[in-house]
Design a protein around this motif. Structure first.
Motif, PDB file in Angstrom:
ATOM      1  N   PHE A  30      63.900  30.561 -88.874  1.00 51.56           N
ATOM      2  CA  PHE A  30      62.392  30.755 -89.191  1.00 51.56           C
ATOM      3  C   PHE A  30      61.867  31.641 -88.087  1.00 51.56           C
ATOM      4  CE2 PHE A  30      58.565  27.637 -90.449  1.00 51.56           C
ATOM      5  CZ  PHE A  30      58.166  28.611 -91.280  1.00 51.56           C
ATOM      6  N   TYR A  31      60.836  32.496 -88.471  1.00 49.93           N
ATOM      7  CA  TYR A  31      60.221  33.275 -87.544  1.00 49.93           C
ATOM      8  C   TYR A  31      59.022  33.321 -87.585  1.00 49.93           C
ATOM      9  CZ  TYR A  31      58.868  38.121 -86.241  1.00 49.93           C
ATOM     10  OH  TYR A  31      58.465  39.303 -86.035  1.00 49.93           O
ATOM     11  N   THR A  32      58.159  32.616 -86.898  1.00 47.38           N
ATOM     12  CA  THR A  32      56.476  32.404 -87.108  1.00 47.38           C
ATOM     13  C   THR A  32      55.937  33.129 -86.378  1.00 47.38           C
ATOM     14  OG1 THR A  32      56.575  30.589 -85.568  1.00 47.38           O
ATOM     15  CG2 THR A  32      57.345  30.092 -87.832  1.00 47.38           C
ATOM     16  N   LEU A  33      54.592  33.332 -86.745  1.00 45.21           N
ATOM     17  CA  LEU A  33      53.610  34.052 -85.937  1.00 45.21           C
ATOM     18  C   LEU A  33      52.508  32.860 -85.481  1.00 45.21           C
ATOM     19  CD1 LEU A  33      51.759  36.787 -85.492  1.00 45.21           C
ATOM     20  CD2 LEU A  33      50.524  36.157 -87.646  1.00 45.21           C
ATOM     21  N   GLY A  34      52.639  32.693 -84.103  1.00 44.60           N
ATOM     22  CA  GLY A  34      52.086  31.387 -83.410  1.00 44.60           C
ATOM     23  C   GLY A  34      52.506  30.231 -84.076  1.00 44.60           C
ATOM     24  N   PRO A  35      51.992  29.235 -84.718  1.00 47.28           N
ATOM     25  CA  PRO A  35      50.987  29.507 -85.095  1.00 47.28           C
ATOM     26  C   PRO A  35      49.603  29.263 -84.332  1.00 47.28           C
ATOM     27  CG  PRO A  35      51.980  27.342 -85.741  1.00 47.28           C
ATOM     28  CD  PRO A  35      52.953  28.032 -85.050  1.00 47.28           C
ATOM     29  N   LEU A  36      48.444  29.626 -84.696  1.00 45.37           N
ATOM     30  CA  LEU A  36      47.244  29.437 -84.056  1.00 45.37           C
ATOM     31  C   LEU A  36      46.691  28.058 -84.216  1.00 45.37           C
ATOM     32  CD1 LEU A  36      47.360  32.561 -84.723  1.00 45.37           C
ATOM     33  CD2 LEU A  36      45.134  32.613 -84.059  1.00 45.37           C
ATOM     34  N   THR A  37      46.492  27.188 -83.299  1.00 46.00           N
ATOM     35  CA  THR A  37      46.001  25.894 -83.399  1.00 46.00           C
ATOM     36  C   THR A  37      44.643  25.521 -83.764  1.00 46.00           C
ATOM     37  OG1 THR A  37      46.200  25.585 -81.175  1.00 46.00           O
ATOM     38  CG2 THR A  37      48.131  24.974 -82.630  1.00 46.00           C
ATOM     39  N   THR A  38      43.672  26.455 -83.477  1.00 52.24           N
ATOM     40  CA  THR A  38      42.292  26.462 -83.815  1.00 52.24           C
ATOM     41  C   THR A  38      41.749  28.063 -84.024  1.00 52.24           C
ATOM     42  OG1 THR A  38      39.972  25.850 -82.899  1.00 52.24           O
ATOM     43  CG2 THR A  38      41.886  26.244 -81.393  1.00 52.24           C
ATOM     44  N   ASP A  39      40.457  27.906 -84.885  1.00 56.17           N
ATOM     45  CA  ASP A  39      40.172  29.236 -84.973  1.00 56.17           C
ATOM     46  C   ASP A  39      38.844  29.695 -84.130  1.00 56.17           C
ATOM     47  OD1 ASP A  39      41.853  29.359 -87.278  1.00 56.17           O
ATOM     48  OD2 ASP A  39      40.248  28.482 -88.605  1.00 56.17           O
ATOM     49  N   ILE A  40      38.654  28.960 -83.183  1.00 57.51           N
ATOM     50  CA  ILE A  40      37.221  29.033 -82.337  1.00 57.51           C
ATOM     51  C   ILE A  40      37.371  29.885 -81.201  1.00 57.51           C
ATOM     52  CG2 ILE A  40      36.377  26.881 -83.649  1.00 57.51           C
ATOM     53  CD1 ILE A  40      36.671  25.854 -80.513  1.00 57.51           C
TER      54      ILE A  40
END
Lengths: 636, 636
Positions: free
Chosen positions: A459-469
């Motif tokens: 598995f090769y992931t971008l982040g994930p980002l845990t918030t958008d703010i």
């Protein structure tokens, strides 16, 4: 810094007009300034192979102060020949070759007799001074697999053959621990199978099971082989590349070298403007790490940016063009199927993958299933012939917290699982791309679903980002998610820079992104209980406790920054041996007090006391304490 | 920016010599430059109470572009009067008072007739120009609880009384959601009890159960009440303070205001040099957030830095000194007991808490149990009288990955649990401090043990740092751990700045630390499923998808930085409405393509097509797809 950066001479090339020469001169001049020389406090060392004695696996060795009476610390080194003072770097000629001729000798690969010629559309019809200078590829011989012979690492592994690449990565993963250190096992690996030490045979088995890949196009002999898999050290990828808005060759080569200097294990060239072909040559020929691309970007440029005009033929031609250049893995968004597109209609942020949105648009405007999906076996045949690995793209990944783990995302993931089996059957290496924007409580499901539906392909992931703010800080919002998903089993983490959502990363952003992701990957290795991980932390912590400031800097991911921060308040050389820092000053230094306590206790101990009469004494005291619940007299 | 920062006049004070006057003038001049005015794109608004109509709870309101047709977004606001353009800031006089006279009116508190006089040792015997200017405290009346009457929020809560502070925080936690938004519940809260909306009665119950505190010394009437507890929004603390190496009043007041401007909910003054008393006055009188301290630091200064010379009497006097000044919570390292000290002997990094090491040294050198432990009930009596909250210190926290979750750490934690019950019995508010350096797989055990042994008293952790190898980036190594432990139930996260382990944070470090921890806290709120959390993410994501660049900047944690990054490549005003950014350029913008898809589909839909004939159509297609496994024709 005794490395000689050869001032690049202009090659003879009669068809280059003056403007182009100027452009190249400028490129040469500027790429001549790329960072070379050993890292601060470090020394480049190599370890030879046993099965294949010609192998020379690089490491970065950090020596510590003699007072510590400790062996040097061996650190994984992705920086390539740029940090080897014995290598003369010449950007114009590219890097020295790493790969031997073993595949050629076996008759598994052969030179391509009529390699594809560069066409004007490969560079977006750029011409004159708008055309980036061409890399002199006259030394680059193009190879292809021979019909009926194995060519991919997956095929060799399946056939029981341990390749030089497999031994290379086995040595690389062990960080010379056999020589220096015990095996610390302490972690929660969620069912991974991380061995105490990596053997070439273990590498072979993992590749044969599809659980790991060595992305390594036979046409990219400059690569120092590396492995991506859940049972190995977590790797990181850095994205570079120009766009229609910003573009220059020198910047991209500089970013490549800069990214690997700080620890990028892979680099993706995501260029989308003109000059894509030429820039890619410069990047590949100067890269010691695997290079990934998203071929649909270039294909779209070839049809002038009109997604509807994309055809299988244009795409196919682009795959061959890039495979012959030496791209090590392709992101293929073959999971963006027609029926999934409507599932994104109610999303807060729709489709946020460029490749995904291009394919979605194509599917809808033609009312047809994706040509990537329909031609998937053809794609496999092309990629297999050069051992280009699949990075099955997540074109429907969520672009916001609101859209995480939705129907569209998981429908695509299941399709990627189907395609994985097809690619394996064709002999290809495969990894799977993952999101994106995901709140912490939904991260583990991503890993679990991926393991379940994609048959343990990496598995090769971008982040994930845990918030958008936090635009401007998405390296941090995503490092949180990256560390967690790395712990859960993700094999490679694609970095996110502070410029995410806002602009293209510059040099500083690339460094910030790489360092941040080295942190995430290492935190994941520690938590998984990778036996090589904690040695580095412990060495640094001992240096910290013993006030070996220089060692603390040099053992850190970024010695220059650590030193600069320290020196901001205590610049004198004498402070580098001071038993305190400016945080607390001398009187309040807990480490100093701790050492005083230890020293005093040791002295008492030597005189017959019991405080440090270690295990026995401590256990006794503890027991007394627990039993009595009161004050225990400690004889010091 | 219509706020008038009054140029501070020098107060009449005959005993101030010329050098001191100069020093003060300089301080005044420099503190006059502290950042004031509303945050970019934001407006300060207040909500009145119902039970207590005099309450004015502040919020930051971010309006979005009219095209969005959305209500403004309400954001928690810890910045105090500094961002209120109607308030005149005068650092010399301190902030306007928030607290009403309700406790005085009830006869629960009364002025102290003979408040403690400032002694030369309170400022480390600094004199002349080495003495920091005194804050004019003539307006600061010192109060104390009246014998036999309740005074702490805990006591009121236990007595069934809803105080103005309780209503204040209830309003504050709801972020005006009652007016604007549905209640989104989506998360994993590990057994927390987060309500849809917070009522004053819920606040009372949580405080009465010891699960939350409102740190608020009766002598700090400038505080805007805030609550710390697992069932509320996760809070963050910023540490400031000088050291023997670096010291100035103006820097510390500036850092205080700067930290709260970016979102610090609490500030700890960890000063350790001279002038501790005077600097603290400046900080408290100008702080709208609760201020915490570690009294042992000042006590140690009073005995010239010799830990062995510490006495209960010196410590007791320091507690009263600071309680009368208005410190809202004290870190008390009463869990560092004599029998635990030897448990640290084999650690890689010994004792890394300053307070912990001071007490360890005291215990060992006297062969005695800690005077903090022995006098714990006396400490409670003092703190209760002013409603100073306990922050039970983790003096034996691990200072390296190697030492995480060891015997010493957990022995201390269990002791803190015992002490919590003692403090509650005395009527005090309590929170518990936690580590430190902990790899990811050992973080949850910290929360679980804390909940189990400390009876659900709020947990307040430093990080934890998830690896030791990145000096210069420990805001990031620790944000990973902080987000996770916040998710698991930690109520307040103590920030770590990039300078951790290397030096004292400067202004930029404070901002980096605060923003990083706002990210961690918010990621935790999202993952816990706090119903107020996702509104902010969703509003920003919609702005992002709709290319409302200004809204995206303004809704972010740091609009200035986001704007700067964007403008680095697309500086023109027209680009603020452009439907692309420099990352991909116009042709490749997935969001633009996504919008095109949606628009086209909508048009087709309006004409009788079915793509966006949403739920029904999508379900049908999905079903067909799953059943058939093949290509589904979608009518667009």
């Amino acid at each position: 810094m005794n490395i000689a950066v050869t001032p690049p001479a202009l090659p003879e090339e009669p068809n280059v007009d003056l403007a182009l020469k100027d452009a190249r001169e400028q490129v040469m001049q500027e790429t001549g300034t790329i960072p070379t020389g050993e890292r601060a406090g470090s020394r480049k060392v190599y370890v030879a192979g046993e099965l294949y004695p010609d192998i020379r696996v690089p490491f970065r060795e950090v020596a510590v102060h003699p007072s510590a009476n400790e062996p040097p610390v061996t650190i994984y080194d992705s920086s390539g020949p740029y940090t080897d003072p014995t290598v003369t770097i010449d950007i114009k000629r590219g890097l020295p070759l790493v790969k031997s001729s073993w595949q050629l000798d076996r008759g598994d690969i052969a030179p391509v007799e009529n390699p594809r010629e560069v066409k004007p559309e490969d560079n977006g019809h750029a011409s004159g001074k708008n055309l980036a200078p061409r890399f002199d590829t006259s030394h680059h011989k193009v190879f292809k697999g021979v019909e009926g012979r194995p060519v991919t690492q997956y095929e060799y592994a399946k056939a029981g053959i341990i390749t030089p690449e497999m031994e290379y990565v086995a040595i690389r993963e062990n960080l010379r621990r056999e020589q220096t250190a015990p095996c610390i096992r302490d972690g929660e690996d969620f069912g991974a199978s991380i061995p105490d030490f990596v053997t070439p045979e273990f590498v072979r088995q993992e590749i044969a099971r599809g659980r790991a890949i060595i992305p390594h196009n036979i046409n990219h002999p400059e690569v120092e082989p590396m492995i991506i898999g859940r049972n190995f050290l977590v790797k990181i990828n850095a994205n570079i590349g120009n766009s229609a808005v910003l573009s220059s060759v020198d910047d991209e080569v500089d970013k490549l070298v800069w990214a690997t200097r700080w620890g990028a294990d892979n680099v993706m060239d995501l260029s989308t403007g003109r000059n894509i072909h030429n820039i890619r040559d410069w990047i590949i020929r100067n890269s010691s790490v695997p290079i990934g691309t998203v071929p649909i970007y270039q294909a779209l440029e070839k049809v002038n940016g009109v997604a509807e005009d994309l055809t299988w033929e244009v795409y196919r031609d682009t795959l061959i063009e890039q495979a012959e250049q030496g791209v090590d893995y392709f992101t293929i968004h073959a999971g963006v199927r027609l029926p999934f597109v409507p599932m994104t209609a109610k999303r807060v942020t729709g489709i946020v993958s460029r490749g995904g949105s291009i394919m979605a648009k194509w599917c809808l405007s033609h009312h047809r299933e994706s040509f990537l999906y329909e031609h998937f076996e053809d794609i496999c045949d092309i990629m297999r012939a050069y051992d280009v690995s699949f990075s099955l793209g997540d074109g429907l990944r969520p672009g916001s917290i609101a859209d995480a783990n939705d129907e569209a995302q998981f429908a695509e993931l299941r399709t990627l699982g189907e395609l994985t089996k097809v690619a394996w059957a064709k002999g290809c290496q495969v990894m799977i791309e993952g999101p994106g924007h995901v709140p912490m409580h939904k991260i583990k499901a991503n890993m679990d679903e991926q393991l379940k539906h994609c048959h343990e392909a990496p598995f090769y992931t971008l982040g994930p980002l845990t918030t958008d703010i936090a635009p401007g800080y998405d390296h941090i919002t995503s490092a949180i998610g990256a560390a967690m998903i790395g712990w859960f089993g993700t094999a490679m983490l694609c970095y996110v820079t502070p410029k995410e959502h806002l602009g293209l990363p510059d040099r500083q952003d690339v460094k910030d992104g790489v360092i941040t992701y080295k942190i995430a990957a290492h935190a994941a290795d520690l938590a998984k209980g990778h036996p090589a991980a904690r040695l580095h932390d412990d060495a640094l912590s001992r240096a910290r406790f013993e006030f070996r400031w220089e060692d603390q800097f040099n053992l850190g991911l970024d010695p220059e920054t650590a030193r600069k921060y320290h020196d901001a308040t205590l610049p004198k050389e004498a402070h580098k041996t001071a038993h305190f820092c400016s945080m607390c000053g001398p009187k309040f230094c807990s480490m100093k007090i701790s050492q005083d306590i230890r020293r005093d206790a040791q002295a008492q101990n030597d005189a017959g006391g019991s405080l440090l009469d270690a295990e026995a004494g401590m256990a006794e005291m503890s027991a007394k304490f627990r039993a009595g619940g009161g004050v225990v007299e400690v004889k010091v």
